[in-house]
Design a protein around this motif. Structure first.
Motif, short mmCIF file in Angstrom:
data_model
loop_
_atom_site.label_atom_id
_atom_site.label_comp_id
_atom_site.label_asym_id
_atom_site.label_seq_id
_atom_site.Cartn_x
_atom_site.Cartn_y
_atom_site.Cartn_z
N LEU A 1 -14.70 104.70 57.51
CA LEU A 1 -16.10 104.52 57.83
C LEU A 1 -16.35 105.08 59.22
CD1 LEU A 1 -18.84 103.32 57.07
CD2 LEU A 1 -18.07 101.16 58.06
N ALA A 2 -17.23 106.07 59.30
CA ALA A 2 -17.55 106.71 60.57
C ALA A 2 -18.83 106.10 61.13
CB ALA A 2 -17.73 108.21 60.37
N SER A 3 -18.83 105.90 62.45
CA SER A 3 -20.03 105.40 63.12
C SER A 3 -20.12 106.09 64.48
CB SER A 3 -19.97 103.88 63.29
OG SER A 3 -19.00 103.53 64.25
N HIS A 4 -21.14 105.73 65.22
CA HIS A 4 -21.30 106.33 66.56
C HIS A 4 -20.16 105.93 67.50
CE1 HIS A 4 -23.19 102.37 66.98
NE2 HIS A 4 -22.88 102.45 68.25
N ARG A 5 -19.41 104.89 67.14
CA ARG A 5 -18.27 104.45 67.96
C ARG A 5 -16.95 105.06 67.52
NH1 ARG A 5 -18.73 98.40 67.25
NH2 ARG A 5 -20.86 98.52 66.55
N GLY A 6 -16.97 105.89 66.50
CA GLY A 6 -15.73 106.49 66.02
C GLY A 6 -15.50 106.16 64.56
N GLN A 7 -14.25 106.25 64.15
CA GLN A 7 -13.89 106.00 62.76
C GLN A 7 -13.01 104.77 62.65
OE1 GLN A 7 -11.97 109.53 61.31
NE2 GLN A 7 -13.90 110.60 61.02
N SER A 8 -13.17 104.04 61.55
CA SER A 8 -12.34 102.88 61.27
C SER A 8 -11.83 102.98 59.84
CB SER A 8 -13.13 101.58 61.43
OG SER A 8 -13.57 101.43 62.75
N GLU A 9 -10.60 102.52 59.64
CA GLU A 9 -9.96 102.56 58.33
C GLU A 9 -10.08 101.19 57.67
OE1 GLU A 9 -8.62 105.44 57.13
OE2 GLU A 9 -9.31 106.37 58.98
N SER B 1 -21.42 108.54 56.03
CA SER B 1 -20.50 107.81 56.91
C SER B 1 -19.26 107.32 56.18
CB SER B 1 -21.22 106.62 57.56
OG SER B 1 -21.61 105.66 56.60
N LEU B 2 -19.19 107.55 54.86
CA LEU B 2 -18.06 107.09 54.05
C LEU B 2 -17.17 108.24 53.63
CD1 LEU B 2 -19.73 104.64 51.52
CD2 LEU B 2 -18.01 104.06 53.22
N LEU B 3 -15.88 108.04 53.73
CA LEU B 3 -14.90 108.99 53.20
C LEU B 3 -13.87 108.21 52.41
CD1 LEU B 3 -13.55 111.77 52.94
CD2 LEU B 3 -12.34 111.25 55.07
#
Length: 81
Positions: free
Chosen positions: A55-63, A34-36
Motif C-alpha cells: 500500500l503506497a501513501s504520501h508517507r511511503g510504502q507499507s507491506e 495505491s495498491l500493488l
C-alpha cells in the motif's frame, strides 16, 4: 466450491476499496493506484488464502497481507508485515 487465488485477490481489492479500515490503514483513502498485489506470492494455507500486497501513501510504502477464509471470501483479516 473451488476457490482460486484470483477470487481471493478480487475479494481483497473490493474490500479495501469499499470499506474504510482506519484501524489498520489510517485515514488515507485507498485507491487502485495505491495498491500493488503480489500475485506471484498468493498462497493457500489450509482453509485460508494469503494475499500479500503493498500500500503506497504520501508517507511511503507499507507491506501487508490479507488472510481470506475460503468458505467466506468476505471474511478477511489484515496483518502488517
Amino acid at each position: 466450491m473451488t476457490v482460486h487465488s484470483r477470487d481471493a485477490v478480487i475479494a481483497v481489492e473490493k474490500d479495501l476499496l469499499n470499506k474504510s479500515h482506519t484501524e489498520m490503514f489510517g485515514k488515507n483513502r485507498i485507491t487502485l493506484g495505491s495498491l500493488l498485489f503480489h500475485n506471484e506470492s498468493v498462497a493457500k494455507n489450509g482453509t485460508r488464502i494469503i494475499v500479500p500486497f503493498t500500500l503506497a501513501s504520501h508517507r511511503g510504502q507499507s507491506e501487508f497481507q490479507a488472510v481470506v477464509r475460503c468458505s467466506n471470501l468476505q471474511d478477511i483479516e489484515y496483518d502488517k508485515l
